[in-house]
Each structure stands twice: as structure tokens, then as C-alpha cells.
Design a protein around this motif. Sequence first.
Motif, PDB file in Angstrom:
ATOM      1  N   TYR A 117     -16.576  -4.743   4.762  1.00  0.00           N
ATOM      2  CA  TYR A 117     -15.275  -4.404   5.374  1.00  0.00           C
ATOM      3  C   TYR A 117     -15.479  -4.016   6.835  1.00  0.00           C
ATOM      4  CZ  TYR A 117     -10.565  -2.518   5.962  1.00  0.00           C
ATOM      5  OH  TYR A 117      -9.282  -2.295   6.400  1.00  0.00           O
ATOM      6  N   HIS A 124      -3.893  -5.289  -2.815  1.00  0.00           N
ATOM      7  CA  HIS A 124      -3.618  -5.322  -1.379  1.00  0.00           C
ATOM      8  C   HIS A 124      -4.915  -5.284  -0.567  1.00  0.00           C
ATOM      9  CE1 HIS A 124      -2.263  -3.407   2.507  1.00  0.00           C
ATOM     10  NE2 HIS A 124      -1.490  -4.463   2.438  1.00  0.00           N
ATOM     11  N   LEU A 125      -5.854  -4.468  -1.011  1.00  0.00           N
ATOM     12  CA  LEU A 125      -7.152  -4.380  -0.331  1.00  0.00           C
ATOM     13  C   LEU A 125      -7.971  -5.653  -0.558  1.00  0.00           C
ATOM     14  CD1 LEU A 125      -9.257  -2.827   1.238  1.00  0.00           C
ATOM     15  CD2 LEU A 125      -9.806  -1.524  -0.822  1.00  0.00           C
ATOM     16  N   LYS A 147      -7.661   4.124   5.934  1.00  0.00           N
ATOM     17  CA  LYS A 147      -7.173   4.315   4.561  1.00  0.00           C
ATOM     18  C   LYS A 147      -7.885   3.359   3.605  1.00  0.00           C
ATOM     19  CE  LYS A 147      -2.620   3.828   3.319  1.00  0.00           C
ATOM     20  NZ  LYS A 147      -1.148   3.795   3.609  1.00  0.00           N
ATOM     21  N   GLN A 148      -8.061   2.119   4.059  1.00  0.00           N
ATOM     22  CA  GLN A 148      -8.674   1.127   3.173  1.00  0.00           C
ATOM     23  C   GLN A 148     -10.164   1.388   2.990  1.00  0.00           C
ATOM     24  OE1 GLN A 148      -7.237  -2.780   4.588  1.00  0.00           O
ATOM     25  NE2 GLN A 148      -5.559  -2.535   3.154  1.00  0.00           N
ATOM     26  N   LYS A 204      -2.522  -1.377  -5.055  1.00  0.00           N
ATOM     27  CA  LYS A 204      -3.345  -1.031  -3.885  1.00  0.00           C
ATOM     28  C   LYS A 204      -4.667  -1.802  -3.882  1.00  0.00           C
ATOM     29  CE  LYS A 204      -1.418   3.459  -2.783  1.00  0.00           C
ATOM     30  NZ  LYS A 204      -1.639   4.917  -2.674  1.00  0.00           N
ATOM     31  N   THR A 254      -4.487   2.122   8.902  1.00  0.00           N
ATOM     32  CA  THR A 254      -4.667   1.328   7.670  1.00  0.00           C
ATOM     33  C   THR A 254      -6.152   1.072   7.402  1.00  0.00           C
ATOM     34  OG1 THR A 254      -2.525   0.268   7.969  1.00  0.00           O
ATOM     35  CG2 THR A 254      -4.082  -0.866   6.537  1.00  0.00           C
ATOM     36  N   SER A 294       0.784  -1.235   0.000  1.00  0.00           N
ATOM     37  CA  SER A 294       0.000   0.000   0.000  1.00  0.00           C
ATOM     38  C   SER A 294       0.817   1.286   0.000  1.00  0.00           C
ATOM     39  CB  SER A 294      -0.951  -0.004   1.205  1.00  0.00           C
ATOM     40  OG  SER A 294      -0.223  -0.132   2.393  1.00  0.00           O
TER      41      SER A 294
END
Lengths: 254, 254
Positions: free
Chosen positions: B240, A161-162, B226-227, A158, B223, A90
Amino acid sequence: MITITLIGAGNVATHLYNALKKCEKVAVNQWFSRDLTQISKYNTEVSITDNLQELKESDVYIIAISDDAIEDVSKQLPFDNRLVVHTSGSVRLYDIDMKHHKRGVFYPLQSFSKAVELNFSEVPICIEALRKEDFNTLKTIGEALGCKVHKVNTNQRKALHLAAVFANNFTNQIYRLAHEICESEAADFDILKPLIKETARKINTVSPYKAQTGPAKRGDKKTIKKQLKMLDNDMQKDVYELLTKSIKQTHGQH
Amino acid sequence: MITITLIGAGNVATHLYNALKKCEKVAVNQWFSRDLTQISKYNTEVSITDNLQELKESDVYIIAISDDAIEDVSKQLPFDNRLVVHTSGSVRLYDIDMKHHKRGVFYPLQSFSKAVELNFSEVPICIEALRKEDFNTLKTIGEALGCKVHKVNTNQRKALHLAAVFANNFTNQIYRLAHEICESEAADFDILKPLIKETARKINTVSPYKAQTGPAKRGDKKTIKKQLKMLDNDMQKDVYELLTKSIKQTHGQH
């Protein structure tokens, strides 16, 4: 021979070191950790240091440390214009200090546990680089490790990664809830393991969309109601309801 | 030799038939489907019928039909006191008509797709029976198929069936959401497949509790924030948030 300086002593760095030392086309020149005790047992096979000022010249510097520290460490590197890469899913490529014009990302997309040995042929490497020759250097390292190498841009990395948080952390939490449900009736969670394996295996040949089955996909309200009634734990109920809703949304059931 | 009459022509029945006919210790005596065209291609190798009144004598009658129809079909069986079992995860043992004192459940806990051939050694069979000798008969059939056989009670079977919805349907939907996230940036979902495989493999050696990693487990608020910001799809965001909350709850992060 591509020479590598490894920076960091966590899971990723340690797995990388142990895999790199077996490769023919690459050599780990030096290993840095700010806590030398973390890597001191390797000092008979590789030059180790806890002093960034002592870093030797290498073709590539791989920074495998926590996301927050990458920018700062890259600033402290006592040289300019060598190829410096990080291994994060990230962190921006541009967070590597700009005096290193040769910047890149070497992101292994896999779950690393310190205790479990990893077969690197099962580790996809996502590579980003600004210059073609740097990309090729990183690709050579990835292939020397036996990895499948993928060229990605920052947004793709990114997103991967998510998506990996879903595929790994969230999937694992679903396993956990299934485990809890078994335990509530003293049923053996092991009985579910072949199903879990088959569920993961199936998407190698069909998309998750096509692989879906079950009451939510069928719009089987009676079974859904019955199953919700069986759950007496609020979190399990909430997850059941939300994922049922999500499956219905995906498959056009209302 | 144990003789079997198979009732039904869906996924489970068809997979069972194809596996049973290869077994040495058992023989399928007759196969019933109310729609004979479903099984007519097998009529050179097994006696088929669409008339319950024509059912021959067998040691076991396996009813592999939809949950809702089990009770009714068991009532229509034109004999008393033979061993009659169903293959459902959630239907009560006692829904089999009581004139069949020898009742049981032979529940294969696996995901069956009509198109994909199944290795029965990967299918756990959950068995319920009222009498020890019936249990042993069902166990012999399961083992002849190469299955691992598990003795369960009704509550355990229902818990396993519900846990299987999590482990199969919900896990698969998580894969789907990961797929969507990849697609939103034209990233290749295939890159995630080794991680998905490893996530499923890992719980063979450690519990899902111990296998957990990632931002929610660590309580890494930065994090997570951010995600969440990266997700612009409401359903992905809801999933999520809920699964992050669930992981935090499991691991005592607040």
C-alpha cells in the motif's frame, strides 16, 4: 413505484441519475445539488433544487456526495424518519444523522468516470440497512438498475473498499510502470494489452493464487537478478523487489 | 506452404502445435521432444522424435524450450544455414548458434496455461530477424495463426518481456492481496471482479496515467492514513505504502 430523491452532482450521482431514469420500477422525484448549474440541463426532465428545505417527500434519499460532507448534509435534511442512504465505501452507516432511523448504504463498487458511459449490469451494489424492509427497498432499486446486489456488513464493505484500491488504483499504477518500461525502449505498450486483458480474465475461473506464474513464483533467482539489473528507475526497482518478495511469501519461495 | 519443425513440449510448444495444425498456409513437419512421452499421443498426426539427428528438412525450426537450454540445443542441430528461431522474451537472438546464419525470434507475448485453451487472435507475436525474407516468413506464420505481428528489436523485446512481468505477475499478485483483504472480513472477492475487468478495459481507451483515480492521485492524506490503519498485515501495508508513493510520484503529489 419507488420514488427517489438524489442528493449530489458528482460522478456517482450523475451516473446513477442517468441509469435510474431509464428504470421502470423507480422514479427520481427530485435532484439536489448545492451548485444548481451542475444539474440545470436536466431541469426539463426532473425537479431540481439547491435548497435542502425544498426537498419533497420520497421513499428513499440517496446521498451521493464526498465522504466528508455526508454526516453534515444528513443532519440538514428537513424531515425525520425517512429512508436515507449514502453511497460511500468507507463512511459508517451511523454517520447518517440518527434522527433518520431508517438508514442504509447503497455502495456501487465500480470505477466511475464522468466521460465514460457505464453499463450498470457490471456494477455490483453493496447494501447495508438496519431494517429488513429498507434492505428490500434498496435491493429493488439495485435490481431495477440491472445490478447484482450484495448484502454486506460495515466491515465487509470497508474491506471491499480497501481491496478496491488495490484492484483498481494499484493495478492501474502497475500498468503505468509497465507503460514506462515500454516507453524507455520505444516499445509499443499496446502489445501488452491482450496480456493485461487475459490476466484480468483468468481470475474469473481460477483464484489469483492459482493463476500466478513467472520468475518469483518459480523462485527463478537468475531471471530475477537479470531483470532487476535492467531497471534503472528506482521506483520500478522498488516495486519489482517488493512484489517479487510478496509473491515469494505467498507461494513459499525463499 | 511453410513447413515447420517444432522443438520442445512445454506450454508454448504445445499451444503452438495445436494452433499451427489448424492453419492452412503452414504445416508442422516434425515435432521433437527429448522426452517422447510428452508428445507421443500426437504421433498419429505428426512425425515425432526424441533424436535431434533425425530432424527432417523444414523451412523453419521453432525452438520453444526453457531459456537456459536454447543455446545448447541450437548448437546440436545437425545442419547449417536453415532458419532457426526461439520463442523467448529475454534470450538474445545471437544465442542461437552462429552456424545458423538465418536466425530469428518468434516471441508470443501472452500468458500460457497448459489447461486453458488460448485464442491465438489474442496473442501478439514479436518478431526479430536478421534478414528481410526471414522476417516475412515468420510474419506469414504469425498471421496464419491469426496473431497480430510486431517487428521489434532486441531491446524492445526485452523491455516488453520485463513490462509483462509487471502487467501479468505483479498485477496478479495485487489481485491476490485484494483477495486476502476480502477474506480477512469474509467478504466475497467475486464482488471485485467487475471492477478488475473495468480497470483492464479502461486502458484500451485511455493511458494508465489518465485512468488513475483514488486517494493517492488526489493526495487525500486522511483516507490514506485511515486505510493504512485498517491493514494489519505487514506485506499489504508495505505494498500500500509503496504504490501510494509511486502514484504520488507519477502525479506530482507530495
